[in-house]
Design a protein around this motif. Structure first.
Motif, PDB file in Angstrom:
ATOM      1  N   LEU A 173      63.113 125.757  72.657  1.00 14.69           N
ATOM      2  CA  LEU A 173      62.019 126.203  73.510  1.00 14.69           C
ATOM      3  C   LEU A 173      62.268 127.653  73.894  1.00 14.69           C
ATOM      4  N   LEU A 174      61.282 128.508  73.653  1.00 12.86           N
ATOM      5  CA  LEU A 174      61.387 129.933  73.942  1.00 12.86           C
ATOM      6  C   LEU A 174      60.344 130.355  74.963  1.00 12.86           C
ATOM      7  N   GLN A 175      60.605 131.471  75.636  1.00 12.15           N
ATOM      8  CA  GLN A 175      59.636 132.018  76.575  1.00 12.15           C
ATOM      9  C   GLN A 175      58.392 132.496  75.829  1.00 12.15           C
ATOM     10  N   ALA A 176      57.290 132.493  76.529  1.00  9.99           N
ATOM     11  CA  ALA A 176      56.034 133.009  75.987  1.00  9.99           C
ATOM     12  C   ALA A 176      56.103 134.528  75.892  1.00  9.99           C
ATOM     13  N   VAL A 177      55.303 135.086  75.009  1.00  7.11           N
ATOM     14  CA  VAL A 177      55.202 136.540  74.890  1.00  7.11           C
ATOM     15  C   VAL A 177      54.734 137.137  76.216  1.00  7.11           C
ATOM     16  N   ASP A 178      53.750 136.506  76.849  1.00  9.69           N
ATOM     17  CA  ASP A 178      53.222 136.964  78.136  1.00  9.69           C
ATOM     18  C   ASP A 178      54.121 136.402  79.243  1.00  9.69           C
ATOM     19  N   LYS A 179      55.062 137.207  79.698  1.00  6.53           N
ATOM     20  CA  LYS A 179      56.043 136.748  80.698  1.00  6.53           C
ATOM     21  C   LYS A 179      55.386 136.345  82.021  1.00  6.53           C
ATOM     22  N   SER A 180      54.237 136.927  82.339  1.00  5.13           N
ATOM     23  CA  SER A 180      53.568 136.568  83.586  1.00  5.13           C
ATOM     24  C   SER A 180      52.924 135.183  83.513  1.00  5.13           C
ATOM     25  N   LYS A 181      52.740 134.649  82.319  1.00 11.00           N
ATOM     26  CA  LYS A 181      52.124 133.329  82.142  1.00 11.00           C
ATOM     27  C   LYS A 181      53.129 132.278  81.631  1.00 11.00           C
ATOM     28  N   ASP A 182      54.336 132.698  81.344  1.00 11.52           N
ATOM     29  CA  ASP A 182      55.349 131.831  80.728  1.00 11.52           C
ATOM     30  C   ASP A 182      55.527 130.514  81.487  1.00 11.52           C
ATOM     31  N   GLN A 183      55.534 129.402  80.740  1.00  5.40           N
ATOM     32  CA  GLN A 183      55.717 128.071  81.323  1.00  5.40           C
ATOM     33  C   GLN A 183      56.910 127.348  80.706  1.00  5.40           C
ATOM     34  N   SER A 184      57.797 128.084  80.061  1.00  6.53           N
ATOM     35  CA  SER A 184      58.943 127.449  79.395  1.00  6.53           C
ATOM     36  C   SER A 184      59.866 126.757  80.396  1.00  6.53           C
ATOM     37  N   PHE A 185      60.010 127.304  81.602  1.00  4.50           N
ATOM     38  CA  PHE A 185      60.865 126.653  82.596  1.00  4.50           C
ATOM     39  C   PHE A 185      60.307 125.276  82.944  1.00  4.50           C
ATOM     40  N   PHE A 186      58.999 125.208  83.145  1.00  3.49           N
ATOM     41  CA  PHE A 186      58.340 123.937  83.456  1.00  3.49           C
ATOM     42  C   PHE A 186      58.550 122.917  82.335  1.00  3.49           C
ATOM     43  N   LEU A 187      58.550 123.400  81.096  1.00  2.00           N
ATOM     44  CA  LEU A 187      58.674 122.518  79.932  1.00  2.00           C
ATOM     45  C   LEU A 187      60.126 122.238  79.548  1.00  2.00           C
ATOM     46  N   SER A 188      61.077 122.873  80.219  1.00  2.00           N
ATOM     47  CA  SER A 188      62.477 122.790  79.799  1.00  2.00           C
ATOM     48  C   SER A 188      63.074 121.387  79.870  1.00  2.00           C
ATOM     49  N   SER A 189      62.502 120.501  80.643  1.00  2.00           N
ATOM     50  CA  SER A 189      63.024 119.135  80.707  1.00  2.00           C
ATOM     51  C   SER A 189      62.353 118.198  79.689  1.00  2.00           C
ATOM     52  N   THR A 190      61.461 118.736  78.886  1.00  2.00           N
ATOM     53  CA  THR A 190      60.799 117.942  77.850  1.00  2.00           C
ATOM     54  C   THR A 190      61.808 117.615  76.758  1.00  2.00           C
ATOM     55  N   PRO A 191      61.939 116.347  76.381  1.00  2.00           N
ATOM     56  CA  PRO A 191      62.905 115.976  75.338  1.00  2.00           C
ATOM     57  C   PRO A 191      62.604 116.675  74.006  1.00  2.00           C
ATOM     58  N   ALA A 192      63.664 117.011  73.297  1.00  2.00           N
ATOM     59  CA  ALA A 192      63.527 117.692  72.002  1.00  2.00           C
ATOM     60  C   ALA A 192      62.653 116.887  71.046  1.00  2.00           C
ATOM     61  N   ALA A 193      62.758 115.565  71.089  1.00  2.00           N
ATOM     62  CA  ALA A 193      61.940 114.726  70.200  1.00  2.00           C
ATOM     63  C   ALA A 193      60.450 114.968  70.438  1.00  2.00           C
ATOM     64  N   ALA A 194      60.060 115.172  71.686  1.00  2.85           N
ATOM     65  CA  ALA A 194      58.648 115.445  72.002  1.00  2.85           C
ATOM     66  C   ALA A 194      58.270 116.857  71.568  1.00  2.85           C
ATOM     67  N   LEU A 195      59.183 117.808  71.738  1.00  4.52           N
ATOM     68  CA  LEU A 195      58.892 119.186  71.347  1.00  4.52           C
ATOM     69  C   LEU A 195      58.726 119.333  69.841  1.00  4.52           C
ATOM     70  N   ARG A 196      59.396 118.492  69.071  1.00  7.10           N
ATOM     71  CA  ARG A 196      59.273 118.568  67.608  1.00  7.10           C
ATOM     72  C   ARG A 196      57.829 118.371  67.149  1.00  7.10           C
ATOM     73  N   SER A 197      57.060 117.623  67.918  1.00  7.41           N
ATOM     74  CA  SER A 197      55.666 117.355  67.555  1.00  7.41           C
ATOM     75  C   SER A 197      54.674 118.196  68.351  1.00  7.41           C
ATOM     76  N   ALA A 198      55.183 119.125  69.148  1.00  9.90           N
ATOM     77  CA  ALA A 198      54.310 119.940  69.993  1.00  9.90           C
ATOM     78  C   ALA A 198      53.975 121.267  69.318  1.00  9.90           C
ATOM     79  N   VAL A 199      52.823 121.801  69.685  1.00 12.41           N
ATOM     80  CA  VAL A 199      52.387 123.123  69.225  1.00 12.41           C
ATOM     81  C   VAL A 199      51.846 123.849  70.453  1.00 12.41           C
TER      82      VAL A 199
END
Length: 104
Positions: free
Chosen positions: A25-51
């Motif tokens: 999981l990486l930060q968004a290009v737009d740092k003011s809108k970045d939601q990677s911290f919120f998504l950081s607890s999402t299991p890797a298995a779920a992220l594999r199917s996410a876009v």
């Protein structure tokens, strides 16, 4: 996957890097809108199917794409709410999950 879909696209501002069978999981290009911290607890298995198609765009670019597509949301005011709360009063929503008490 149970619905027969290969992936689930969301409107979150984050990016993913698929490498050597893992997903990061990486930060968004737009740092003011970045939601990677919120998504950081999402299991890797779920992220594999996410876009996250918005992760490589700025908010201004997303608005421009929406304008060109004549979407009503192109000129919608900014929302800082929690999308899963909906139109409920936040204090009532959170009180169902967190007991009242003095702050730290």
């Amino acid at each position: 996957q149970s619905l027969g879909a290969d992936a689930l696209a969301t409107g979150h501002y984050a990016r993913l890097k698929h490498e050597d069978g893992t997903v990061k999981l990486l930060q968004a290009v737009d740092k003011s809108k970045d939601q990677s911290f919120f998504l950081s607890s999402t299991p890797a298995a779920a992220l594999r199917s996410a876009v996250f198609p918005l992760g490589s765009l700025t908010k201004a670019q997303v608005r421009q794409i929406a304008r060109e597509a004549r979407l009503p949301s192109a000129e919608k005011r900014e929302s800082m709410g929690l999308c899963f709360v909906g139109k409920r009063k936040f204090s009532r929503f959170i009180s169902a999950y967190v007991p009242e008490g003095e702050g730290a």
